[in-house]
Design an enzyme around this catalytic site. Sequence first.
Site, PDB file in Angstrom:
ATOM      1  N   LYS A 116       0.823  -1.224   0.000  1.00 23.76           N
ATOM      2  CA  LYS A 116       0.000   0.000   0.000  1.00 23.76           C
ATOM      3  C   LYS A 116       0.854   1.269   0.000  1.00 23.76           C
ATOM      4  O   LYS A 116       0.405   2.307  -0.508  1.00 23.76           O
ATOM      5  CB  LYS A 116      -0.962  -0.002   1.191  1.00 23.76           C
ATOM      6  CG  LYS A 116      -1.798  -1.282   1.338  1.00 23.76           C
ATOM      7  CD  LYS A 116      -2.625  -1.614   0.101  1.00 23.76           C
ATOM      8  CE  LYS A 116      -3.177  -3.031   0.153  1.00 23.76           C
ATOM      9  NZ  LYS A 116      -3.706  -3.503  -1.131  1.00 23.76           N
ATOM     10  N   GLY A 164      -8.956  -3.630   6.329  1.00 22.58           N
ATOM     11  CA  GLY A 164      -9.133  -3.114   7.682  1.00 22.58           C
ATOM     12  C   GLY A 164      -8.258  -3.728   8.762  1.00 22.58           C
ATOM     13  O   GLY A 164      -8.287  -3.274   9.902  1.00 22.58           O
ATOM     14  N   LEU A 202      -9.936  10.455   7.955  1.00 26.46           N
ATOM     15  CA  LEU A 202     -11.144  11.120   7.455  1.00 26.46           C
ATOM     16  C   LEU A 202     -12.348  10.529   8.193  1.00 26.46           C
ATOM     17  O   LEU A 202     -12.534   9.312   8.218  1.00 26.46           O
ATOM     18  CB  LEU A 202     -11.285  10.919   5.941  1.00 26.46           C
ATOM     19  CG  LEU A 202     -10.086  11.379   5.089  1.00 26.46           C
ATOM     20  CD1 LEU A 202     -10.331  11.075   3.614  1.00 26.46           C
ATOM     21  CD2 LEU A 202      -9.807  12.868   5.280  1.00 26.46           C
ATOM     22  N   HIS A 207     -17.068   5.550   0.258  1.00 25.93           N
ATOM     23  CA  HIS A 207     -16.096   4.708  -0.432  1.00 25.93           C
ATOM     24  C   HIS A 207     -16.519   4.608  -1.892  1.00 25.93           C
ATOM     25  O   HIS A 207     -17.516   3.959  -2.213  1.00 25.93           O
ATOM     26  CB  HIS A 207     -16.045   3.322   0.209  1.00 25.93           C
ATOM     27  CG  HIS A 207     -15.076   2.395  -0.455  1.00 25.93           C
ATOM     28  ND1 HIS A 207     -15.162   1.035  -0.368  1.00 25.93           N
ATOM     29  CD2 HIS A 207     -13.998   2.640  -1.210  1.00 25.93           C
ATOM     30  CE1 HIS A 207     -14.180   0.482  -1.055  1.00 25.93           C
ATOM     31  NE2 HIS A 207     -13.463   1.437  -1.581  1.00 25.93           N
ATOM     32  N   LYS A 236     -18.526  -5.617   2.202  1.00 27.94           N
ATOM     33  CA  LYS A 236     -19.519  -4.844   1.476  1.00 27.94           C
ATOM     34  C   LYS A 236     -20.849  -5.583   1.474  1.00 27.94           C
ATOM     35  O   LYS A 236     -20.874  -6.821   1.386  1.00 27.94           O
ATOM     36  CB  LYS A 236     -19.045  -4.614   0.026  1.00 27.94           C
ATOM     37  CG  LYS A 236     -17.834  -3.692  -0.041  1.00 27.94           C
ATOM     38  CD  LYS A 236     -17.180  -3.686  -1.413  1.00 27.94           C
ATOM     39  CE  LYS A 236     -15.913  -2.829  -1.384  1.00 27.94           C
ATOM     40  NZ  LYS A 236     -15.080  -3.057  -2.594  1.00 27.94           N
ATOM     41  N   GLU A 286      -6.351   2.743  -2.150  1.00 24.79           N
ATOM     42  CA  GLU A 286      -5.766   1.475  -2.592  1.00 24.79           C
ATOM     43  C   GLU A 286      -6.181   1.182  -4.029  1.00 24.79           C
ATOM     44  O   GLU A 286      -7.161   1.740  -4.511  1.00 24.79           O
ATOM     45  CB  GLU A 286      -6.287   0.304  -1.718  1.00 24.79           C
ATOM     46  CG  GLU A 286      -5.745   0.314  -0.310  1.00 24.79           C
ATOM     47  CD  GLU A 286      -6.489  -0.661   0.603  1.00 24.79           C
ATOM     48  OE1 GLU A 286      -7.073  -1.637   0.107  1.00 24.79           O
ATOM     49  OE2 GLU A 286      -6.471  -0.424   1.818  1.00 24.79           O
ATOM     50  N   ARG A 290      -7.705  -6.955  -9.642  1.00 24.86           N
ATOM     51  CA  ARG A 290      -8.513  -8.138 -10.006  1.00 24.86           C
ATOM     52  C   ARG A 290      -9.894  -7.689 -10.491  1.00 24.86           C
ATOM     53  O   ARG A 290     -10.254  -6.524 -10.370  1.00 24.86           O
ATOM     54  CB  ARG A 290      -8.715  -8.999  -8.753  1.00 24.86           C
ATOM     55  CG  ARG A 290      -9.452  -8.220  -7.667  1.00 24.86           C
ATOM     56  CD  ARG A 290      -9.830  -9.045  -6.459  1.00 24.86           C
ATOM     57  NE  ARG A 290     -10.706  -8.301  -5.563  1.00 24.86           N
ATOM     58  CZ  ARG A 290     -10.314  -7.437  -4.642  1.00 24.86           C
ATOM     59  NH1 ARG A 290      -9.023  -7.194  -4.464  1.00 24.86           N
ATOM     60  NH2 ARG A 290     -11.191  -6.804  -3.877  1.00 24.86           N
ATOM     61  N   ARG A 336     -25.548  -8.237  -2.006  1.00 17.12           N
ATOM     62  CA  ARG A 336     -24.863  -9.511  -1.739  1.00 17.12           C
ATOM     63  C   ARG A 336     -25.755 -10.356  -0.841  1.00 17.12           C
ATOM     64  O   ARG A 336     -26.148  -9.915   0.237  1.00 17.12           O
ATOM     65  CB  ARG A 336     -23.525  -9.253  -1.056  1.00 17.12           C
ATOM     66  CG  ARG A 336     -22.574  -8.468  -1.933  1.00 17.12           C
ATOM     67  CD  ARG A 336     -21.177  -8.497  -1.345  1.00 17.12           C
ATOM     68  NE  ARG A 336     -20.281  -7.620  -2.081  1.00 17.12           N
ATOM     69  CZ  ARG A 336     -18.962  -7.677  -1.997  1.00 17.12           C
ATOM     70  NH1 ARG A 336     -18.380  -8.580  -1.199  1.00 17.12           N
ATOM     71  NH2 ARG A 336     -18.212  -6.850  -2.683  1.00 17.12           N
TER      72      ARG A 336
HETATM   73  C1  MV4 Z   1      -9.209   5.269   5.858  1.00 13.73           C
HETATM   74  C2  MV4 Z   1     -10.341   5.741   6.562  1.00 13.73           C
HETATM   75  C3  MV4 Z   1     -10.325   7.046   7.008  1.00 13.73           C
HETATM   76  N1  MV4 Z   1      -9.244   7.830   6.797  1.00 13.73           N
HETATM   77  N2  MV4 Z   1      -8.162   6.093   5.654  1.00 13.73           N
HETATM   78  C4  MV4 Z   1     -10.513   0.695   5.742  1.00 13.73           C
HETATM   79  C5  MV4 Z   1      -9.983  -0.433   4.961  1.00 13.73           C
HETATM   80  C6  MV4 Z   1      -8.842   0.068   4.207  1.00 13.73           C
HETATM   81  N3  MV4 Z   1      -8.811  -0.547   2.946  1.00 13.73           N
HETATM   82  C7  MV4 Z   1      -9.022   1.557   4.155  1.00 13.73           C
HETATM   83  N4  MV4 Z   1      -9.957   1.869   5.177  1.00 13.73           N
HETATM   84  C8  MV4 Z   1     -10.150   3.141   5.612  1.00 13.73           C
HETATM   85  N5  MV4 Z   1      -9.124   4.021   5.400  1.00 13.73           N
HETATM   86  C9  MV4 Z   1      -8.187   7.345   6.116  1.00 13.73           C
HETATM   87  N6  MV4 Z   1      -7.137   8.123   5.929  1.00 13.73           N
HETATM   88  C10 MV4 Z   1     -11.420   4.866   6.747  1.00 13.73           C
HETATM   89  C11 MV4 Z   1     -11.320   3.556   6.272  1.00 13.73           C
HETATM   90  C12 MV4 Z   1     -12.483   2.712   6.488  1.00 13.73           C
HETATM   91  C13 MV4 Z   1     -13.215   2.240   5.389  1.00 13.73           C
HETATM   92  C14 MV4 Z   1     -12.864   2.525   4.069  1.00 13.73           C
HETATM   93  C15 MV4 Z   1     -13.601   2.044   3.014  1.00 13.73           C
HETATM   94  C16 MV4 Z   1     -14.725   1.270   3.255  1.00 13.73           C
HETATM   95  C17 MV4 Z   1     -15.099   0.991   4.524  1.00 13.73           C
HETATM   96  C18 MV4 Z   1     -14.352   1.451   5.618  1.00 13.73           C
HETATM   97  C19 MV4 Z   1     -14.742   1.155   6.917  1.00 13.73           C
HETATM   98  C20 MV4 Z   1     -14.008   1.614   7.976  1.00 13.73           C
HETATM   99  C21 MV4 Z   1     -12.866   2.392   7.749  1.00 13.73           C
END
Ligand code: MV4
Length: 445
Positions: A116, A164, A202, A207, A236, A286, A290, A336
């Site tokens: 990442k 996560g 944040l 998302h 999800k 990210e 895929r 889903r």
């Molecule tokens: C974050 C965020 C808030 N601020 N990054 C969660 C999984 C990972 N792939 C990235 N994630 C997050 N990154 C910053 N700087 C909040 C999350 C996050 C989240 C992101 C996407 C979908 C669902 C989520 C659930 C909890 C936290």
Amino acid sequence: MIKKLLIANRGEIALRIHRACKEMGIATVAVHSTADSEAMHVRLADESVCIGPPAAAKSYLNIPAIVTACEITGADAVHPGYGFLSENANFAEILAAHKITFVGPSTEHIREMGDKIAAKQAMIAAGVPVVPGSPGAVSDADAAGIAASIGYPVLCKAAAGGGGRGMKVATDPGALAEALATARGEARSAFGDDAMYLEKYLGHPRHIEIQIMADAHGNVVHLGERDCSLQRRHQKILEESPSPALDDAARREIGRIVTKAMQKIGYLGAGTIEFLYEKGAFYFIEMNTRIQVEHPVTEMVTGIDLVREQIRVACGLPLSFRQEDVVLRGHAIECRINAEHPRTFIPSPGTIRNFHVPGGLGVRIDSAAYAGYRIPPYYDSMIGKLIVHGRDRHECLMRLGRALDEFVIDGVETTLDLHRALLEEPDFINGNYDIHWLETRLANS
Ligand code: MV4
């Protein structure tokens, strides 16, 4: 051109890949564990090979067994689907060494996006907006200074993370050392890699992810976004396209940025660039290399077969369409359907008794389940996806409601009732939700 393709997966995505192959005149090989001998993907494929016992580590993740299955059957390509080996760079490398086409991007891009920190640096270099944060990995000693310059709250993230795990928020300087140590420890035991980076946290983002496709001739296209904010514990639950939060100008702008970036890095195949979206701004988090579970919502609004395009570009053919051919038409929502308890979300394996799926205009079911199917306890609990399309979001929601009412699954508990309940929620109906909305709503009901 590929003559025979081995599907290194199970369940609905194995069927999805088989269907694309049949329409392209490509023969298919299914692989399966001993728990999946009766599975639909085995029945539909032209040939099948048993690759090991039920545990995924000994079957669907067993690289030598899968390569051997290719050799035995003469398969000249492998589609990995999602999960399992889909983002395993070593697998892609081994297939290449055996002169077997991997339906996916280059080994280098899989590896880069799997880290990442490296992914974020590549995106910064390619002009994509990211969450403000540390320039690279942080040591325990440097963390406090870097966090102070970012500003609190700060999120500690694992370079090997995603989904996560290995993630902790520090709300103030006094909480940083412990948050970082805890996240680092989790990352070490979960991934065997404890490299960490810091980001501004944040609080209430959505998302939003952008689907792209790239061929080996320098063509890159974007196919709009999916809003995946409705989730629970990083799983999800429902995805939709377009996002209720974006207007055409924002969509065009992020599409242009992402397309340019993918051209710059020389990406090949299907990819998803994930963003947090807050107060009108996009922040890259990210990239997935895929095909994703929720790809059908993009297919429904574009009319483009993403798996077919993946196979085309993997054998060097150009994409079958250009950016100007991409028209986002109407609205699509995917639910889903998991075999799990609707309130505890504990998996509910067992035998499906009655299975009746909805149909009609704008309704698509991607599932490998059938009446009498015994859901094995070894794999994930998703038994299918209901995807609904309408001319606008309102029509889509009405159609989704009647499709959910027609759906019958007896014998196991499912998330069907959760989806029915969602359609009664004013916030969902109005498109007013962020990544925390569902968990907060469930906690208060
Ligand atoms: C974050 C965020 C808030 N601020 N990054 C969660 C999984 C990972 N792939 C990235 N994630 C997050 N990154 C910053 N700087 C909040 C999350 C996050 C989240 C992101 C996407 C979908 C669902 C989520 C659930 C909890 C936290």
